[in-house]
Design a protein around this motif. Structure first.
Motif, PDB file in Angstrom:
ATOM      1  N   ALA A 165      65.173 -26.442  71.110  1.00 36.27           N
ATOM      2  CA  ALA A 165      65.241 -27.370  69.969  1.00 36.27           C
ATOM      3  C   ALA A 165      64.520 -26.777  68.771  1.00 36.27           C
ATOM      4  O   ALA A 165      65.024 -26.820  67.643  1.00 36.27           O
ATOM      5  N   VAL A 166      63.328 -26.217  69.008  1.00 34.11           N
ATOM      6  CA  VAL A 166      62.564 -25.612  67.906  1.00 34.11           C
ATOM      7  C   VAL A 166      63.372 -24.477  67.282  1.00 34.11           C
ATOM      8  O   VAL A 166      63.460 -24.356  66.061  1.00 34.11           O
ATOM      9  N   GLY A 167      64.003 -23.657  68.154  1.00 35.70           N
ATOM     10  CA  GLY A 167      64.804 -22.540  67.651  1.00 35.70           C
ATOM     11  C   GLY A 167      65.948 -23.007  66.772  1.00 35.70           C
ATOM     12  O   GLY A 167      66.176 -22.474  65.678  1.00 35.70           O
ATOM     13  N   LEU A 179      68.423 -23.537  61.526  1.00 37.76           N
ATOM     14  CA  LEU A 179      69.165 -24.369  60.569  1.00 37.76           C
ATOM     15  C   LEU A 179      68.390 -24.526  59.266  1.00 37.76           C
ATOM     16  O   LEU A 179      68.952 -24.446  58.176  1.00 37.76           O
ATOM     17  N   MET A 180      67.065 -24.723  59.387  1.00 36.86           N
ATOM     18  CA  MET A 180      66.233 -24.848  58.194  1.00 36.86           C
ATOM     19  C   MET A 180      66.301 -23.587  57.358  1.00 36.86           C
ATOM     20  O   MET A 180      66.387 -23.648  56.131  1.00 36.86           O
ATOM     21  N   SER A 181      66.254 -22.423  58.021  1.00 28.76           N
ATOM     22  CA  SER A 181      66.270 -21.174  57.256  1.00 28.76           C
ATOM     23  C   SER A 181      67.607 -21.010  56.557  1.00 28.76           C
ATOM     24  O   SER A 181      67.656 -20.525  55.427  1.00 28.76           O
ATOM     25  N   THR A 182      68.710 -21.442  57.204  1.00 30.52           N
ATOM     26  CA  THR A 182      70.006 -21.365  56.529  1.00 30.52           C
ATOM     27  C   THR A 182      70.011 -22.285  55.317  1.00 30.52           C
ATOM     28  O   THR A 182      70.455 -21.893  54.238  1.00 30.52           O
ATOM     29  N   VAL A 183      69.530 -23.525  55.507  1.00 35.14           N
ATOM     30  CA  VAL A 183      69.541 -24.496  54.402  1.00 35.14           C
ATOM     31  C   VAL A 183      68.694 -23.978  53.241  1.00 35.14           C
ATOM     32  O   VAL A 183      69.114 -24.024  52.079  1.00 35.14           O
ATOM     33  N   CYS A 242      73.899 -17.864  69.469  1.00 32.76           N
ATOM     34  CA  CYS A 242      75.175 -17.571  68.803  1.00 32.76           C
ATOM     35  C   CYS A 242      75.318 -18.304  67.502  1.00 32.76           C
ATOM     36  O   CYS A 242      76.388 -18.301  66.907  1.00 32.76           O
ATOM     37  N   ILE A 243      74.254 -18.951  67.035  1.00 35.25           N
ATOM     38  CA  ILE A 243      74.387 -19.908  65.939  1.00 35.25           C
ATOM     39  C   ILE A 243      74.942 -19.260  64.683  1.00 35.25           C
ATOM     40  O   ILE A 243      75.706 -19.863  63.951  1.00 35.25           O
ATOM     41  N   GLY A 262      78.387 -24.870  66.634  1.00 37.42           N
ATOM     42  CA  GLY A 262      77.845 -26.073  67.261  1.00 37.42           C
ATOM     43  C   GLY A 262      78.927 -26.941  67.856  1.00 37.42           C
ATOM     44  O   GLY A 262      78.818 -27.397  69.005  1.00 37.42           O
ATOM     45  N   VAL A 263      79.995 -27.147  67.083  1.00 40.47           N
ATOM     46  CA  VAL A 263      81.089 -27.993  67.578  1.00 40.47           C
ATOM     47  C   VAL A 263      81.731 -27.359  68.812  1.00 40.47           C
ATOM     48  O   VAL A 263      82.020 -28.029  69.802  1.00 40.47           O
ATOM     49  N   THR A 264      81.953 -26.038  68.730  1.00 36.18           N
ATOM     50  CA  THR A 264      82.564 -25.350  69.884  1.00 36.18           C
ATOM     51  C   THR A 264      81.707 -25.501  71.125  1.00 36.18           C
ATOM     52  O   THR A 264      82.211 -25.838  72.204  1.00 36.18           O
TER      53      THR A 264
END
Lengths: 220, 648
Positions: free
Chosen positions: A158-160, A165-169, B212-213, B460-462
């Motif tokens: 979850a942390v990862g 996601l935060m770094s992308t945003v 894989c994100i 994520g959806v996949t």
């Protein structure tokens, strides 16, 4: 008279032997000392047998809460080289009467742990035929250990996910701000070849081929 | 047949020319992701190829097909089948710079079906492969306790004895079939969802999602660990294994050659199938990975290096596995013998140490001559080391039953258990990266998702969809479904796709053009070995394997083995026939990917013909091509379909 006295003297052991051999209330015991202790194995001799009888007497004392049991109440026979024998327990009130099998079994089960430890053996190596070993209580955990590890792994995942996601945003936000900032600066800068100088990313500027540094011909 | 080239107009318009590629390379333009360095690319490909099959399929095949002699067909087929196909996939990906769907659409729009078939197969395999990783994670979570939960039977409800199912089989069997899978007795009873397995499945997909994100940006970092750690753990296990008693017997048993096996065609068939599946060909993942390379990357060298690493890993893993199996077999043999000796000592009241392992035979013989009736009434077990060694199973049985049992007999069991399952986890995860790549990139090429969605959301959806569909495998009958998927979704379609790939590149794209591309990319024309294998040898081998595989699968009775506590032969697994509705599922699993190859061609042809009002010369040419391609690609899958229909 002499015969009578002799009979009286020798009768008890004979009777005792019969009590042990023929009785239904006896238990066969088998010890596997070499298997249990390997190099530390001790010799099985009379003293060890004495210890056995005394531990059994102790077990009977604890079970019946009577302090009258002595080593003479434990009779042993059928001693073999395997180190196995049969024993019976006589009653304290009447030496000809045997304690019933169920009582002896209960006494042994209650104190098996102490009996085992006296001989440095275990349930596997000190066997009472007919008395199954008591199963140890299953370990009950407050939280199963696997749930703890699972929690750790899921937490890390979850942390990862959140961090990535935060770094992308934040990267996108920074790129948007940079683009917005650039479009404000663009109005003041002279465009060259349709692109703003700053967007080329070079600090030195573009080398202008039309301007020649060579002033040989202009010195005149 | 060597110089045959099917007409393929419009190819020039669809591909980038060499000059355009050169410019792309120099200017570093284009929004295609790239590898940070060559090491990442190599580790990712090695990780994709080296998977659970190297650990639990190859050692079994090696041992059952004549030990050291199996190396001969394996290495021969590696050279003539594995390396050429690998080189082909790398080269075509690097040249056309697209994922599998893009590559086949570029070569010829009628061959789009090959890409779609790769997508379907990658999807189906991802579903069940990640369930195996979920099982590995469950065992990993349970390894952090002493004693290990599979080392002893649990006590039954009223504390009078051990649980009967466990007592009749063994603690490791019970832990696997009851406490892990909670397996039902037949594939028909679903048995409900097992909550602990759902948690493990979620964690498996979660870990995969994290890696894989962002596509290869994140997997490229993850492979530094997942591709190298298995080798470290294998080495640790080798050192540990060699110090255990009986390990050398295991290794000797594995490698003792039996040259008679070479005459058996099944040996060659199994070797070919193993080489093929071991290289993870036809999934589309390798084409994708190769397309992120620079255009002048030496793909020929890469193919050879990766093949060698794959072969070496198989042999290395087999050695390690069999050293541990040798140890386990010796332990079992010793236990069996001690049990017999104890029985003899107890019956005859002999002192301890009278009968030992060395004089067991003479003692038994002398006792048999004096008291034969007592001896026969004892029912002594026959202890044979070789029979214990041949118990070496394959697949999940090897990892979750045989190996876990061996671990419980080692000192410091939790440590070895943790190491072993981390290794299996890394092996499986690195293969999953390739599978997921083979699913995500085609989905993007087919424009299934809107362009505005960022990469993170798509992956994520996949992953979410795959996780939900994968719930089939965590119900009571999940193990049987997994075996079904493994046998049918991951076998025949791959062979069809690989065959189509070779024909597509060599005869539709054109071997001459392909040779020129390779001269442009790596600087020299591929030598006669590559020419011969690409044009003739490898396709023939693929066809032979396909025909053999197909005929053996279809002609034999299809059944599955079930864990049924009520069966007579319990704890031996019971063979049960599949119910009739399963045949529909089998047809869907094997048929949909294979049939998508001709069906897409037909669909496209119909669209071309109906939508355009004025047929021109080009149209006629297209029609001729789709006729040829239809015939070509339809023969195999239609045969597939009719033979399935024939079955009861």
């Amino acid at each position: 008279m002499l015969a009578g006295v002799l009979l009286l003297i020798f009768l008890p052991p004979l009777v005792a032997k019969d009590l042990c051999k023929d009785s239904q209330d006896g238990f066969k015991v088998r010890l596997s000392i070499k298997t249990g202790l390997g190099d530390d194995a001790y010799e099985w001799n009379e003293s060890e047998m004495f210890l056995f009888r005394s531990t059994l007497a102790y077990a009977m004392r604890k079970h019946s809460n009577q302090d009258t049991y002595t080593i003479d109440n434990i009779l042993v026979c059928n001693d073999t080289q395997r180190v196995s024998f049969v024993f019976v327990v006589t009653s304290t009130d009447d030496p000809d009467q045997l304690i019933p099998k169920e009582q002896v079994e209960l006494a042994v089960r209650q104190n098996k742990h102490r009996i085992n430890n006296a001989f440095l053996l275990s349930d596997m190596t000190l066997e009472f035929m007919g008395i199954p070993p008591t199963l140890s209580a299953p370990i009950i955990y407050d939280t199963e250990p696997w749930l703890i590890v699972f929690g750790v792994v899921i937490g890390a995942v979850a942390v990862g996910i959140v961090a990535l996601l935060m770094s992308t945003v934040s990267k996108k936000r920074r790129a948007k701000e940079k683009a917005a900032g650039l479009s404000e600066e663009d109005e003041g800068i002279v465009k060259e070849n349709g692109t703003a100088l700053s967007s080329l990313g070079r600090k030195e500027g573009v080398y202008n081929q039309a301007f020649s540094n060579d002033d040989r011909f202009t010195k005149l | 047949i060597m110089k045959l080239k099917l007409p393929n107009p419009g190819l020039e318009d669809r591909i980038l020319s060499h000059d355009e590629l050169e410019r792309l390379e120099v200017e570093e333009a284009g929004d295609r992701p790239k590898w940070d360095n060559k090491a990442q690319y190599m580790l990712t490909c090695v990780g994709f190829c080296v998977g659970l099959g190297n650990v639990w399929r190859f050692p079994y095949l090696c041992q059952s097909h004549g030990g050291g002699a199996f190396m001969i067909p394996f290495l021969i087929l590696l050279v003539f089948e594995g390396i050429p196909l690998l080189h082909l996939e790398f080269a075509i990906g690097q040249r056309l710079r697209k994922g599998s769907v893009g590559v086949w659409r570029t070569i010829n729009p009628y061959m789009l079906g090959v890409g779609i078939a790769s997508l379907c197969v990658s999807f189906l395999v991802s579903l069940y492969y990640n369930t195996i990783i979920a099982w590995v994670m469950w065992y990993f979570f349970n390894s952090f306790q002493e004693p290990l939960p599979w080392s002893q039977c649990p006590i039954n409800a009223n504390r009078t004895g051990l649980v009967s199912e466990c007592e009749r089989s063994s603690p490791v069997d019970y832990f696997w079939y009851r406490e892990t899978l909670n397996t039902s007795a037949a594939i028909e009873d679903t048995g409900g969802l097992q909550w602990w397995m759902i948690l493990c499945l979620i964690s498996a997909w979660g870990v995969l999602y994290v890696c894989c994100i962002r596509g290869i940006e994140t997997t490229g970092k993850a492979v530094y660990v997942t591709s190298t750690l298995p080798y470290v753990v294998l080495t640790i296990f080798l050192i540990r294994g060699l110090t255990l008693k009986g390990s050398i017997d295991g290794i000797k048993f594995l490698f003792t050659p039996d040259l008679n096996e070479l005459a058996n065609p099944t040996t060659w068939l199994d070797a070919g199938a193993q080489v093929f599946y071991s290289f993870s060909l036809a999934f589309g993942g390798l084409i994708s990975f190769s397309s992120y390379n620079s255009v002048h990357n030496n793909c020929e060298q890469d193919a050879v290096i990766i093949s060698i690493i794959n072969a070496f890993t198989s042999i290395y893993a087999a050695t390690v596995i069999y050293s541990i199996i040798g140890f386990r077999a010796t332990e079992r043999f010793d236990d069996c013998l001690s049990g017999n000796i104890l029985t003899l000592l107890n019956t005859f009241d002999l002192p301890e140490g009278n009968i030992t392992e060395s004089n067991y035979q003479e003692a038994l013989h002398s006792l048999n001559t004096t008291n034969p009736d007592i001896i026969s009434s004892l029912a002594l077990k026959t202890c044979d080391l070789n029979s214990f060694l041949s118990e070496g199973v394959e697949g999940t049985g090897l990892a979750f039953i045989v190996f876990t049992e061996a671990i419980t007999k080692m000192p410091l069991s939790p440590l070895w258990s943790v190491l072993f399952f981390i290794m299996l986890f890394c092996l499986g995860l690195s293969s999953m990266f390739g599978n997921i790549e083979g699913v995500l990139v085609p989905l993007q090429d087919l424009k299934v998702f809107p362009k505005s969605w960022p990469k993170e959301v798509i992956s994520g959806v996949t992953c979410l969809v795959c996780c939900l569909v994968g719930l089939i495998f965590v119900q009571g009958s999940g193990n049987y479904w997994l075996a079904l998927f493994d046998s049918f979704a991951g076998s025949i379609p791959l062979l069809t796709i690989a065959f189509s790939e070779m024909i597509g590149v060599v005869y539709v794209y054109g071997i001459d053009r392909f040779n020129e591309d390779l001269i442009f990319m790596i600087g020299h024309k591929p030598n006669i070995f590559w020419q011969a294998t690409w044009r003739v040898i490898s396709p023939l081998i693929m066809l032979a394997i396909f025909i053999f595989y197909f005929s053996t699968t279809v002609t034999k009775e299809i059944f599955y083995i079930a864990w049924d506590p009520e069966s007579e032969n319990f704890p031996t697994l019971e063979k049960k026939p599949y119910p009739s509705w399963i045949y529909v599922i089998i047809f869907l699993l094997a048929g949909i990917p294979s049939l998508s190859i001709p069906c897409t061609a037909v669909f496209r042809a119909i669209r071309e013909y109906c939508c355009k009002k004025h047929p021109s010369v080009r149209k006629i040419a297209f029609f001729r091509i789709d006729g040829i391609l239809l015939l070509f690609f339809a023969i195999v899958p239609i045969k597939n379909m009719t033979l399935f229909v024939k079955m009861p």
